[in-house]
Every structure is written in C-alpha cells, then in structure tokens.
Design a protein around this motif. Structure first.
Motif, short mmCIF file in Angstrom:
data_model
loop_
_atom_site.label_atom_id
_atom_site.label_comp_id
_atom_site.label_asym_id
_atom_site.label_seq_id
_atom_site.Cartn_x
_atom_site.Cartn_y
_atom_site.Cartn_z
N UNK A 1 -20.89 32.43 13.86
CA UNK A 1 -20.12 31.18 13.99
C UNK A 1 -21.10 30.05 14.21
N UNK A 2 -21.06 29.06 13.35
CA UNK A 2 -21.91 27.89 13.51
C UNK A 2 -21.13 26.75 14.15
N UNK A 3 -21.82 25.97 14.95
CA UNK A 3 -21.20 24.85 15.65
C UNK A 3 -21.76 23.52 15.17
N UNK A 4 -21.14 22.44 15.61
CA UNK A 4 -21.56 21.08 15.26
C UNK A 4 -22.10 20.42 16.52
N UNK A 5 -23.31 19.87 16.41
CA UNK A 5 -23.96 19.17 17.52
C UNK A 5 -24.11 17.69 17.15
N UNK A 6 -24.03 16.84 18.15
CA UNK A 6 -24.37 15.43 17.98
C UNK A 6 -25.35 15.06 19.09
N UNK B 1 -15.86 14.62 6.08
CA UNK B 1 -15.53 15.67 5.11
C UNK B 1 -16.58 16.78 5.14
N UNK B 2 -17.85 16.40 5.19
CA UNK B 2 -18.94 17.38 5.24
C UNK B 2 -18.82 18.25 6.50
N UNK B 3 -18.53 17.63 7.63
CA UNK B 3 -18.38 18.37 8.88
C UNK B 3 -17.20 19.33 8.79
N UNK C 1 -26.31 19.76 12.82
CA UNK C 1 -26.74 18.81 13.84
C UNK C 1 -26.80 17.42 13.22
N UNK C 2 -26.13 16.47 13.87
CA UNK C 2 -26.12 15.07 13.43
C UNK C 2 -26.77 14.24 14.52
N UNK D 1 -16.61 7.71 16.98
CA UNK D 1 -15.61 8.50 17.72
C UNK D 1 -15.02 9.60 16.86
N UNK D 2 -14.73 9.31 15.60
CA UNK D 2 -14.11 10.28 14.70
C UNK D 2 -15.00 11.50 14.50
N UNK D 3 -16.31 11.29 14.48
CA UNK D 3 -17.23 12.40 14.30
C UNK D 3 -17.45 13.12 15.63
N UNK D 4 -17.53 12.38 16.71
CA UNK D 4 -17.67 12.99 18.04
C UNK D 4 -16.52 13.96 18.30
N UNK D 5 -15.32 13.59 17.90
CA UNK D 5 -14.15 14.45 18.12
C UNK D 5 -14.25 15.77 17.37
N UNK D 6 -14.98 15.81 16.27
CA UNK D 6 -15.13 17.04 15.48
C UNK D 6 -16.23 17.96 16.01
#
Length: 170
Positions: free
Chosen positions: A5-10, A119-121, A131-132, A139-144
């Motif tokens: 499982x991969x996650x999304x980091x900011x 969309x990419x996320x 990682x972004x 905010x829209x990306x932080x929520x994802x």
C-alpha cells in the motif's frame, strides 16, 4: 518487492528542508530495493543532489525547471510544467516511490492546474508512494494526503544577507 500500500506525503511550509526530506525518503527506499523517480519542477539550477542521484541504482532524477528560473514566468515555464505532468503520469506507473518536488509551487504560480495534480493523486497506482513538496500546498491536495508535514521557518541566514551555499543549500 513493491509496497503493498502506497501513501501520499506532502512536505510544505516556509522552512528549509522539504526537498531534503523527500531525498531522504528516497535514499531509505532505494536502500530497501525500491525504484524511485524524483521529478523536480520549477528549479533549474544544478544541485548537489542532481550530481549524485543518477549514480545510484534504482534512482532517476529529472529536473524540469528552466535553467535560471527567476519567478518571472515566461511561456517556456508553462511548457516545461506541462511536460513535467505528462512525464509524472508515465513515471508513476513504473516507480515504487515518486517525488514531485516543488509541485506545490508550480500550482501556486499557475504553471499547472491544481485539478491535474488532484487527478494524478486520486489515480495513482495502489502500491506507489507519492511525495509532493513545495510551499503553498493547496487545501484540496492536503485533504487527499496521508502524511502532511509543514516545515516552519524560525531563522535563516538569508535574512542576514547570506545567499545559498553550494553543497549545503543546493
């Protein structure tokens, strides 16, 4: 072995160290046999990490910014950013870890529509760690995201007239 499982980091905020944090994560991943791709938006200056990155196995580093980028936007910057997003759409399918360095700045400057990054996320492969980085995360990306780290500036030599130092700051 790919991640289950991969996650999304900011990594965002005005402090120094967002790119360095992403590079550190890549080194950890490479050490465990994962394939990393580091796409650097906006920046166009030769950096220490560029000089070493492609000498490492399983690590691809591609700088997408215009050489000499000075925050005065020209047509070439839009073209480079658009090409960068297209490349990210390809590389995300063949990487275990992908970094979109300074992508938040590219969105903030209007070089890339936020919707393309959203969309990419949302459509990233399940097993990819994404990682972004960059100031001004929307905010829209932080929520994802699964991880959100804000690096806060407390003190920096730049405000005493010391500019970036080769090998330390770039």
């Amino acid at each position: 072995m790919p991640l289950k499982k991969g996650f999304v980091h900011i990594y965002t905020g005005n402090g120094k160290g967002k790119t360095s944090a992403a590079l550190g994560l890549c080194l950890r991943a490479i050490g465990r046999g994962l394939k990393c791709c580091f796409l650097q938006f906006v920046k166009g200056k030769i950096t220490g990490e560029m000089l070493v990155a492609n000498r490492l196995s399983n690590f691809e580093f591609i700088q997408l910014g215009r050489p000499g980028f000075d925050f005065k936007i020209v047509d070439e910057d839009y073209i480079r950013a658009e090409n960068g997003i297209k490349l990210a759409e390809e590389k995300i399918k063949e990487s275990d870890v992908i970094v979109l360095d300074e992508i938040n700045v590219a969105i903030h400057l209007g070089l890339i529509p936020m919707e393309k990054v959203v969309k990419l996320v949302k459509e990233k492969p399940e097993s990819v760690e994404l990682i972004l980085t960059g100031r001004h995360a929307k905010k829209e990306i932080i929520e994802l995201a699964d991880y959100v780290t804000e690096i806060r500036l407390l003190k920096h030599p730049f405000y005493r007239g010391v500019h970036g130092r080769e090998g330390i700051d770039y």
